[in-house]
Design a protein around this motif. Structure first.
Motif, PDB file in Angstrom:
ATOM      1  N   ASN A 121       0.833  -1.158  -0.043  1.00  0.00           N
ATOM      2  CA  ASN A 121      -0.112  -0.026   0.032  1.00  0.00           C
ATOM      3  C   ASN A 121       1.110   1.209  -0.053  1.00  0.00           C
ATOM      4  N   ASN A 122       2.001   1.261   0.613  1.00  0.00           N
ATOM      5  CA  ASN A 122       2.858   2.232   0.497  1.00  0.00           C
ATOM      6  C   ASN A 122       3.767   2.299  -0.601  1.00  0.00           C
ATOM      7  N   ASP A 123       3.740   1.342  -1.404  1.00  0.00           N
ATOM      8  CA  ASP A 123       4.634   1.345  -2.473  1.00  0.00           C
ATOM      9  C   ASP A 123       4.082   2.342  -3.367  1.00  0.00           C
ATOM     10  N   LYS A 124       5.143   3.327  -4.028  1.00  0.00           N
ATOM     11  CA  LYS A 124       4.849   4.287  -4.841  1.00  0.00           C
ATOM     12  C   LYS A 124       4.389   3.761  -6.249  1.00  0.00           C
ATOM     13  N   GLU A 125       5.059   2.555  -6.583  1.00  0.00           N
ATOM     14  CA  GLU A 125       4.356   2.048  -7.885  1.00  0.00           C
ATOM     15  C   GLU A 125       3.174   1.495  -8.054  1.00  0.00           C
ATOM     16  N   THR A 126       2.738   0.832  -6.871  1.00  0.00           N
ATOM     17  CA  THR A 126       1.403   0.406  -6.476  1.00  0.00           C
ATOM     18  C   THR A 126       0.211   1.485  -6.681  1.00  0.00           C
ATOM     19  N   ARG A 127       0.718   2.570  -5.724  1.00  0.00           N
ATOM     20  CA  ARG A 127      -0.326   3.520  -5.561  1.00  0.00           C
ATOM     21  C   ARG A 127      -0.393   4.568  -7.043  1.00  0.00           C
ATOM     22  N   THR A 128       0.606   4.353  -7.914  1.00  0.00           N
ATOM     23  CA  THR A 128       0.692   5.140  -9.214  1.00  0.00           C
ATOM     24  C   THR A 128      -0.489   4.492  -9.955  1.00  0.00           C
ATOM     25  N   ARG A 129      -0.056   2.859  -9.914  1.00  0.00           N
ATOM     26  CA  ARG A 129      -1.113   2.141 -10.989  1.00  0.00           C
ATOM     27  C   ARG A 129      -2.479   2.233 -10.308  1.00  0.00           C
ATOM     28  N   ASN A 130      -2.819   2.086  -9.185  1.00  0.00           N
ATOM     29  CA  ASN A 130      -4.066   2.099  -8.654  1.00  0.00           C
ATOM     30  C   ASN A 130      -4.852   3.508  -9.049  1.00  0.00           C
ATOM     31  N   ARG A 131      -4.193   4.734  -9.122  1.00  0.00           N
ATOM     32  CA  ARG A 131      -4.475   5.927  -9.613  1.00  0.00           C
ATOM     33  C   ARG A 131      -4.842   5.923 -11.118  1.00  0.00           C
ATOM     34  N   ALA A 132      -4.031   5.172 -11.828  1.00  0.00           N
ATOM     35  CA  ALA A 132      -4.171   5.261 -13.343  1.00  0.00           C
ATOM     36  C   ALA A 132      -5.400   4.501 -13.508  1.00  0.00           C
ATOM     37  N   VAL A 133      -5.669   3.319 -12.682  1.00  0.00           N
ATOM     38  CA  VAL A 133      -6.875   2.445 -13.172  1.00  0.00           C
ATOM     39  C   VAL A 133      -7.851   3.393 -12.714  1.00  0.00           C
ATOM     40  N   LEU A 134      -8.084   4.261 -11.587  1.00  0.00           N
ATOM     41  CA  LEU A 134      -9.218   4.902 -11.254  1.00  0.00           C
ATOM     42  C   LEU A 134      -9.634   6.137 -12.258  1.00  0.00           C
ATOM     43  N   GLU A 135      -8.275   6.596 -12.846  1.00  0.00           N
ATOM     44  CA  GLU A 135      -8.635   7.655 -13.609  1.00  0.00           C
ATOM     45  C   GLU A 135      -9.203   7.085 -14.929  1.00  0.00           C
ATOM     46  N   ASP A 136      -8.617   5.873 -15.386  1.00  0.00           N
ATOM     47  CA  ASP A 136      -9.252   5.244 -16.514  1.00  0.00           C
ATOM     48  C   ASP A 136     -10.574   5.022 -16.740  1.00  0.00           C
ATOM     49  N   ALA A 137     -10.993   4.493 -15.160  1.00  0.00           N
ATOM     50  CA  ALA A 137     -12.563   3.887 -15.197  1.00  0.00           C
ATOM     51  C   ALA A 137     -13.471   5.307 -15.177  1.00  0.00           C
ATOM     52  N   VAL A 138     -12.682   6.348 -14.557  1.00  0.00           N
ATOM     53  CA  VAL A 138     -13.574   7.696 -14.508  1.00  0.00           C
ATOM     54  C   VAL A 138     -13.969   8.204 -15.750  1.00  0.00           C
ATOM     55  N   GLN A 139     -12.725   8.170 -16.648  1.00  0.00           N
ATOM     56  CA  GLN A 139     -12.891   8.703 -18.066  1.00  0.00           C
ATOM     57  C   GLN A 139     -13.743   7.953 -18.872  1.00  0.00           C
ATOM     58  N   THR A 140     -13.905   6.587 -18.604  1.00  0.00           N
ATOM     59  CA  THR A 140     -14.676   5.699 -19.360  1.00  0.00           C
ATOM     60  C   THR A 140     -16.433   6.173 -19.184  1.00  0.00           C
ATOM     61  N   LEU A 141     -16.430   6.291 -17.778  1.00  0.00           N
ATOM     62  CA  LEU A 141     -17.641   6.525 -17.294  1.00  0.00           C
ATOM     63  C   LEU A 141     -18.380   8.087 -17.674  1.00  0.00           C
ATOM     64  N   VAL A 142     -17.476   9.250 -17.657  1.00  0.00           N
ATOM     65  CA  VAL A 142     -17.929  10.443 -17.867  1.00  0.00           C
ATOM     66  C   VAL A 142     -18.210  10.803 -19.449  1.00  0.00           C
ATOM     67  N   TYR A 143     -17.571   9.849 -20.102  1.00  0.00           N
ATOM     68  CA  TYR A 143     -17.672  10.107 -21.433  1.00  0.00           C
ATOM     69  C   TYR A 143     -18.282   9.221 -22.372  1.00  0.00           C
ATOM     70  N   HIS A 144     -19.079   8.290 -21.353  1.00  0.00           N
ATOM     71  CA  HIS A 144     -20.022   7.163 -22.238  1.00  0.00           C
ATOM     72  C   HIS A 144     -21.202   7.725 -22.415  1.00  0.00           C
ATOM     73  N   ASP A 145     -21.777   6.953 -23.598  1.00  0.00           N
ATOM     74  CA  ASP A 145     -22.912   7.610 -24.172  1.00  0.00           C
ATOM     75  C   ASP A 145     -24.103   7.359 -23.476  1.00  0.00           C
ATOM     76  N   GLN A 146     -24.343   6.732 -22.589  1.00  0.00           N
ATOM     77  CA  GLN A 146     -25.408   6.375 -21.714  1.00  0.00           C
ATOM     78  C   GLN A 146     -25.807   7.707 -20.897  1.00  0.00           C
ATOM     79  N   LYS A 147     -27.209   8.360 -21.243  1.00  0.00           N
ATOM     80  CA  LYS A 147     -27.398   9.637 -20.890  1.00  0.00           C
ATOM     81  C   LYS A 147     -28.434   9.686 -20.028  1.00  0.00           C
ATOM     82  N   GLY A 148     -28.698   8.701 -19.393  1.00  0.00           N
ATOM     83  CA  GLY A 148     -30.056   8.788 -18.321  1.00  0.00           C
ATOM     84  C   GLY A 148     -29.406   9.531 -16.961  1.00  0.00           C
ATOM     85  N   PHE A 149     -30.362  10.121 -16.425  1.00  0.00           N
ATOM     86  CA  PHE A 149     -29.820  10.990 -15.378  1.00  0.00           C
ATOM     87  C   PHE A 149     -29.446  10.045 -14.067  1.00  0.00           C
ATOM     88  N   ARG A 150     -29.980   9.258 -13.919  1.00  0.00           N
ATOM     89  CA  ARG A 150     -29.538   8.191 -12.912  1.00  0.00           C
ATOM     90  C   ARG A 150     -28.230   7.522 -13.153  1.00  0.00           C
TER      91      ARG A 150
END
Length: 1529
Positions: free
Chosen positions: A122-151
């Protein structure tokens, strides 16, 4: 030919196949999970029951996140994979569900990213960087997805909000940087580049690289969506997505009188229907349900904007872009300025108001400079700075008009103050005569419109274009309707001087009123289902970072004010409910025998009394210079104590000056008498599923019911502060020095009302005070809110002085800005500070560790590393005989800078004190070193690791190392403060006259001193010591023949005072010492300790030297030293002879004499203004229990003095007196207590400054050896800490090697099924009980006592107050009068939360819940629960429920490895000699089936005890004593 494959290739293939298999299994599990949780029809709600089950089982950390990590690692175009989207969608759903009540749930929202990894990973810098990259990738996928429902969009925004808040740095979608300015109007962008030329090149490079990316920044799309929704965006059928059901409120004089219980429904509809307005039509209800998703989306989006504007990292470019699109202007025009009745719209208005305040908190002109040139001054603009900025804007407008519109003479030559629409002037102008012809009297906004009225059509647009406020052409994202209302609003927004935060605080009444107390938008219910607007609240949040100290204090002030109001509301509800108001008809003869309705009270409440007379306003003092509010508003009222018993009369008579009371108007004629609303209605309204069907039939608790005032006729609530209490004869009872006994039963209270509230009341009439009929008091320990709020407001008033009070190395750290390591003693910043500052050890100087080390061997063990060279008194190695150096010594240690070397020098250990008894470990020594060094030091102390011992050693070492400095000790609780104080006293090397303990908890302090350590006690002690020393002076004087017995007082007291004693010292004592030295020199003898000097020693008679006794030179010098110390101490007492009042003497002791001052954090807030007034100063702060103090509670003790330097360092400008700040606590145990969970989970009010600093990566020392509990019990929580081990005595001590008598295991979970067909129950909402577990715990307690365990060594804990009350009731029955165990009680019966910081040998723990895990799911609460025990821990719970909770898995797995039925050892009594390694004979091992089984066992044992007592009672009379000793009765 195919090349041969090596063995390594085969291994690699197997690993690849195994990895592929794992990924395939994860994909299969994720696909199955998605099908269960998300319906195929996109517009249906996700299945919340399935999501709840998945979230509790830990699917997020076990399935979803590992799949995303694996998929991301493969690379490629994984965003096109439907499974990747499903994983991202589940991530959003589960995180959003986990944080449904707020962004700050009990367990960290992003904990799933690290739960499958070790602490090191958990304190390893490489692991923290990887986790952040995965989270960023997931968020980018969701915010630009074409599903437009308000929920869907709401869930995604919630994930973005949570991830951005909990991450170390802002997500890319939340912090796109300068790319935001790409879609900004071109002329506005040019203006910003003129302000910040360095950004133009940076922008050009970004724009060039971004040309290929056609996606617009997420924030641009979101802001555009918010504005379009509010301005009337329609769906495909031309229908507005947001339908405002409630027209914006018009000003109505008697609005309150017209409200009724149906006002919570929709009051006005846009469509014309024929119903009566009390119930919305069916079509409206359907439409309302359809648009609820849109409202939730809007609220979540506004919440995200508030979070982004509250953080420098995400704010600087965003605020400029939002201003360029006129976000606040357009939104205000869309929703109006008046409060709406319709709750969702009103919440949107409140959120937009918060956004507007954040945008104006720091000027736009400095928004980017703040980040590039960070300084405390730039973060806290003064009112003058803000006014000057807006005056410059007005000047720009005048120049523009002079150049292009010369006919606008009134504008060109107007005063800039008139054009700037100053709020302060506008308020003052209201008080002017209406006939006054001054321009300001007509209103500044009207004035601006009038003087610019000469503009022709289109010229206003043109003027704003020239000012770069609007563009000639609009971009696709910045579009607005260019009507006159919009243009005028833009201009006025540009010119208007916003109110300064301090003005806002001064206008806030400190006491809550009925409108605040029962406004669920301000004080939300704790249960999410009862919030009419859903999970989003219009409350500030305490994040890791703050914009400025103004921002920090404002947020804390608002939250502390509302949290205290919540507690006040609970107390008032309890009192009013107990009083049971009723209406009575009576005939009023004075009014012509008319029938009038009067309120009477049929009940009784300990904390309230009916007023005996009306409240009368006695005096309204005029405002002081510079203020607009009255200086003081004084009122009087009377009560009659005749109906009260003696104990309650004493409680009312103990009310003193500065106590807070509440005056209430209860009008029973306006009571509806209705029952509280049913929970069923709230669940249906919020589309939520209850935990159980029983929840549907429950009523809303009165404390949470917004209709309580209507139900009980509560018309008004006003707070007041006691100034004076008199009896019938006029005797003042509130004076502490008064010893008069109260006369009669009538009491007259003179009180101070809140001036701000009185001014508001005066506008509508002060008759409401005459209608007050009830006075309510509160417990003193819970009634300090006003002092805390006044302190915060006082800090706001002097926010500019923070830079003088607080050292420079600490200022930015506390805001979460700058380098988090810069305040550590190892940093270059603090090392440079140490070189320039007097009163701290220089970086290359030795630190005085005093008696930290028990011997030289201990020193070398605690400091040595493999490469460290240690020299002690010039020796490289420990002598062969460890004691050869002559016993224990003190040490000064120099850490050679730039070299791996330590130099230690010993000096004599004092023989007259016990000193430090603890053999400190290496981390403890490092913590002591950090505490002695200048700077900020954090010490994390897991349970049982000796935080208090470290704190005591730091305090003692500072006392001896820096005699001219003062140390302040701060704790959260009185018990912890007394513990530290007692340990400091027990050392014996600190003179008690230099110690004082402030606050009311001193009475529980146990020391050997003849006087207590309160302020009066210290004065009494000093006067006592003065008398003793003056007696010694008298004896010395008589021995020298200077005075005689006849000179004494009539009572035989000494004739000297401190003043005359000083003269005597100079004229007689000092001269004789000087003569002694002169005669010694004349003898020509070489000075040696054993040199005889009897003949020239001047004080032989005083020292009672016999005729044949010899005086050596060493003895003579010791005598001189004692005399010097005696007269020096008398000099300290001399001011007490000049100061005759007790208060002045107390102030002197605190200000001048005391060197160790101890108080709780609450008392620090109460006493701050007085401490500053008397000139209190201090150099060091040591805080224990810092993890249990709220952020502001930790902050206030750092500011208890004026911002001045030491006398010796005044030449060093900007050097604060404060030199060391040491915070000690444990952020992995329970946080500060906040009673309303909405304030903790949504606003993070339970955040401690200690935990915030650790989240900011401020360096800390973690203690790593525990000595409290058995090693196997410690393993239940040690996994939460890095490398937490055990001290040697845990393995070697006999008490830890012996078993728990009568038990087969040292810790065990006892599974408790339904008892008599019932598991958990709740007689009232949230009052959880479990009869089976309570009976089981009490039965086991009885069993332990019957086999010989001491009851004081046993504690029964539970997680709920309801269960605690039930256990106490059962104990009263099972161990009550007439039973064999009559009067025997455990050491404590408490809740886990209240027992934090305490311990006992045996803990019996009841977890209560059988339907849902409850709040033990907070892993911090679990750590506290399982770490209170030293020798034995026995947990009663429904094992199947808690075992499946993934947060508790690491601890529960250790429990479930043992039998789930209680196992006892028959025939074994306490104490026993059986050890942990001894095997239990099978015939002795006994398994208890259930609570009834144990109950029958205990019953049998009690009968045997009774029979044995009866047999012993029959012994001969001479043996009665022996029998009594045997039975213990």
């Amino acid at each position: 030919m195919r090349p041969k494959r090596s063995a390594g290739d085969g291994t690699a293939d197997k690993a690849a196949v195994k990895k592929a298999k794992v990924h395939s299994d994860l994909a299969t599990s994720l696909s199955s999970l998605y099908k269960r949780c998300v319906p195929e029809v996109s517009d249906q709600h996700p299945r919340e029951d399935q999501l709840l089950d998945a979230e509790e089982r830990g699917e997020l950390s076990q399935t979803v996140w590992p799949f995303l990590v694996e998929k991301h690692a493969k690379g490629g175009d994984h965003r096109q994979d439907i499974l990747w989207f499903h994983g991202c969608h589940l991530l959003a759903l589960l995180v959003s569900l986990h944080c449904r009540e707020g962004t700050f749930p009990a367990s960290t929202p992003l904990a799933f990213m690290t739960q499958q990894q070790s602490e090191e990973d958990n304190n390893d810098k490489e692991t923290r960087t990887r986790n952040r990259a995965v989270l960023e990738d997931a968020v980018q996928t969701l915010v630009y997805h074409d599903q437009k429902g308000f929920r869907f969009q709401t869930t995604v925004i919630h994930l973005v909000l949570i991830a951005n808040t909990c991450s170390d740095h802002a997500l890319t979608v939340c912090n796109p940087g300068l790319i935001l300015w790409k879609v900004m109007p071109e002329r506005r962008r040019e203006l910003e580049f003129k302000r910040y030329p360095m950004l133009q090149k940076k922008f050009a490079a970004i724009a060039k690289n971004d040309n290929n990316d056609k996606k617009k920044p997420f924030l641009v799309l979101l802001l555009s969506k918010i504005v379009h929704l509010l301005e009337g965006e329609t769906d495909g059928h031309g229908k507005r997505l947001l339908h405002f059901y409630d027209a914006l409120e018009e000003a109505e004089k008697d609005n309150d009188a017209k409200q009724n219980s149906n006002n919570m429904e929709v009051d006005q509809q846009e469509d014309d229907n024929n119903n009566d307005g009390n119930e919305p039509s069916t079509s409206v209800r359907i439409e309302k349900a359809a648009s609820s998703d849109v409202w939730t989306f809007l609220h979540r989006s506004l919440e995200l904007m508030i979070d982004l504007l509250s953080n420098h990292e995400t704010r600087q470019y965003l605020v400029v872009y939002m201003d360029s699109m006129h976000f606040t202007v357009r939104c205000r025009l869309a929703v109006g300025n008046r409060n709406a009745r319709f709750e969702p719209l009103r919440l949107a208005q409140q959120l937009l108001q918060r956004i507007n305040r954040l945008m104006t908190l720091l000027p736009l002109e400095t928004s980017v400079v703040v980040n590039t040139q960070m300084s405390l001054k730039s973060l806290s603009p003064t009112p003058v700075d803000i006014v000057s900025l807006h005056h410059r804007r007005a000047t720009t407008l005048q120049k523009m008009c002079h150049r292009h519109y010369p006919h606008l003479k009134d504008v060109i030559y107007a005063g800039v103050g008139l054009l700037c629409n100053n709020h302060h002037n506008q308020r003052n102008n209201k008080n002017k005569n209406k006939n006054n012809n001054s321009i300001g009297a007509e209103g500044n906004a009207k004035y601006v419109r009038r003087v610019l009225g000469g503009l022709k059509e289109g010229q206003l647009d043109e003027l704003l274009h020239r000012l770069r406020l609007v563009d000639s052409k609009t971009t696709e994202d910045v579009t607005e309707e260019r009507n006159d209302a919009f243009l005028w609003a833009v201009l006025l927004e540009y010119l208007t001087i916003p109110p300064h935060p301090l003005e806002q605080l001064k206008s806030f009444p400190l006491y809550p009123t009925e409108t605040v107390l029962w406004d669920h938008n301000l004080i939300p219910p704790t249960h999410l289902a009862m919030r009419q607007t859903g999970p989003v609240l219009s409350l500030p949040k305490l994040n890791k970072r703050f914009l400025s100290y103004q921002d920090y204090l404002l947020r804390n002030f608002e939250l502390v004010r509302l949290e205290s109001a919540y507690e006040i509301r609970s107390d008032l509800v309890d009192v009013i409910r107990r009083l049971r108001p009723v209406v009575r008809q009576s005939m009023d003869i004075d009014q012509g025998e008319d029938i009038v309705l009067k309120t009477e009270f049929r009940g009784w409440a300990r904390m309230a009394l009916e007023l005996d007379d009306v409240v009368q306003i006695k005096r309204v003092d005029p405002p002081t210079l510079g203020n607009v509010l009255p200086a003081q508003v004084v009122a009087e009222f009377a009560i009659d104590l005749q109906p009260c018993g003696d104990s309650i009369r004493r409680e009312w008579d103990q009310l003193a000056e500065f106590d807070n009371l509440f005056l209430v108007t209860v009008d029973a004629s306006k009571m509806t008498g209705a029952a509280a609303p049913a929970m069923r209605d709230f669940y249906r309204e919020q589309h939520q599923k209850p935990f159980s069907e029983r929840d549907l039939d429950r009523r809303v608790p009165d404390e949470e019911d917004g209709t309580f005032p209507q139900r009980f006729g509560v018309a008004a609530v006003r707070g007041c502060m006691v100034l004076q209490v008199r009896d019938e004869q006029g005797n003042v009872l509130s004076d502490p020095s008064s010893k008069e006994s109260p006369s009669g039963t009538k009491r007259i209270f003179r009180v101070a009302l809140d001036p701000a509230q009185y001014v508001m009341d005066r506008k509508v009439g002060t008759e409401l005070y005459a209608m007050m009929n009830l006075v309510v008091r509160r417990k003193g320990s819970e009634n300090n809110f006003k002092s805390v709020l006044e302190t915060i407001r006082g800090l706001m008033d002097g926010v500019a002085s923070i830079s003088r009070v607080m050292p420079s190395w600490l200022q930015m750290i506390l805001l979460g800005l700058g380098d988090p390591t810069s305040a550590s003693y190892k940093s270059s910043t603090v090392r440079s500070y140490a070189r320039k500052t007097v009163g701290v050890a220089k970086p290359d100087a030795a630190l005085d560790f005093g008696d930290t080390f028990l011997d030289e061997k201990h020193l070398r063990e605690a400091l040595a590393t493999s490469s460290m060279k240690i020299t002690v008194d010039d020796r490289d190695k420990l002598p062969g005989d460890a004691e050869a150096s002559g016993g224990r010594k003190n040490y000064r240690i120099r850490f050679v800078e730039g070299a791996n070397e330590i130099e230690a020098t010993s000096y004599p250990f004092p023989s007259d004190c016990s000193g430090n008894p603890v053999r400190f470990t290496r981390p403890q020594v490092e913590a002591i070193r950090a505490g002695l060094s200048p700077g900020l030091s954090l010490v994390v102390g897991p349970p049982g690791t000796g935080k208090t011992d470290v704190a005591v050693q730091i305090i003692a070492s500072l006392y001896h190392s820096f005699p001219a400095q003062r140390t302040v000790i701060i704790t959260h609780s009185n018990a912890a403060l007394n513990d530290i104080f007692q340990k400091v006293m027990s050392r014996g090397d600190i003179n008690e006259r230099y110690m004082v303990r402030l606050g009311s908890g001193e009475r529980d302090l146990e020391t050997s001193s003849t006087h207590d350590f309160s302020k009066p006690g210290r004065v009494a002690y000093s006067l006592h010591q003065r008398s003793k020393l003056l007696e010694q002076v008298q004896l010395l004087s008589e021995s020298l023949g200077v005075s005689s017995q006849q000179d004494r007082g009539k009572d035989g007291s000494a004739a000297y005072t401190c003043e005359t004693a000083e003269y005597f010292f100079f004229d007689h004592v000092q001269k004789r010492i000087q003569m002694f030295e002169k005669n010694l020199a004349l003898t020509g003898e070489k000075e040696a300790p054993d040199l005889e000097v009897t003949g020239i020693f001047p004080f032989g008679a005083y020292n009672q030297v016999g005729e044949n006794e010899k005086v050596t030179l060493s003895r003579a010098r010791e005598s001189f030293e004692k005399l010097n110390q005696m007269f020096a101490e008398l000099a300290e007492y001399r001011p007490l002879e000049l100061l005759h009042s007790q208060r002045r003497r107390v102030d002197y002791l605190i200000m001048k004499q005391a060197r160790i001052v101890a108080m709780t954090c609450t008392h620090a807030a109460i006493a701050r203004s007085h401490l500053i007034e008397i000139g209190f100063e201090y150099d060091n702060v040591v805080m224990e229990e810092a993890g249990q103090m709220s952020d502001i509670e930790t902050f206030i003790p750092l500011l208890l003095q004026r911002g001045e330097s030491d006398e010796s360092s005044r030449s060093s400008a900007g050097v604060s007196r404060l030199k060391r700040v040491c915070l000690m606590g444990d952020h992995k145990q329970l946080p500060p207590v906040v009673k309303n969970t909405a304030f903790s989970k949504f606003s993070n009010l339970d955040q401690s400054l200690f935990s915030r600093l650790i989240r900011l990566d401020v360096p800390y020392v973690q203690l790593d050896k525990q000595g409290r509990a058995r090693a196997e019990i410690a393993s239940l929580y040690s996994w939460r800490y890095k490398n937490l081990g055990d001290l040697d005595h845990v393995q070697q001590s006999k008490e830890f090697q012996l078993v728990n008598s009568g038990f087969a295991h040292t810790f065990q979970i006892i599974n408790v099924e339904d008892f008599e067909g019932k598991g958990e129950s709740s007689p009232t909402a949230y009052f959880y009980q479990n009869v089976g577990e309570a009976e089981y715990a009490v039965a086991l307690f009885q069993y332990m006592v019957l086999i010989g365990h001491s009851p004081e060594k046993i504690t029964i804990l539970t997680t709920y107050n309801g269960q605690k009350a039930l256990i106490q009731d059962i104990l009263a029955q099972r161990c009550g009068e007439g039973t064999p165990l009559a009067g025997i009680r455990p050491g404590a019966v408490s809740t886990v939360d209240k027992y934090q910081g305490q311990q006992n040998d045996f803990i019996l723990l009841s977890l209560v819940r059988t339907h849902h895990v409850g709040h033990i799911r907070d892993i911090r609460r679990l750590v506290v629960a399982v770490s209170r025990s030293r020798l034995g821990l026995y947990v009663f719970c429904r094992q199947s429920l808690f075992a499946k909770c993934h947060e508790l898995k690491r601890t529960l797995d250790q429990f479930t490895a043992r039998p789930s039925k209680l196992q006892l050892v028959l025939g074994e009594s306490h104490p026993t000699e059986r050890t942990l390694n001894d095997k239990i004979p099978k015939d002795k091992l006994f398994e208890v089936e259930d609570v009834s089984h144990l109950g029958s066992m205990v019953h049998t044992m009690q009968e045997e005890l009774i029979n044995s007592q009866m047999e012993e009672a029959e012994v001969p009379t001479g043996q009665e004593g022996a029998a009594d000793a045997t039975t213990g009765e």
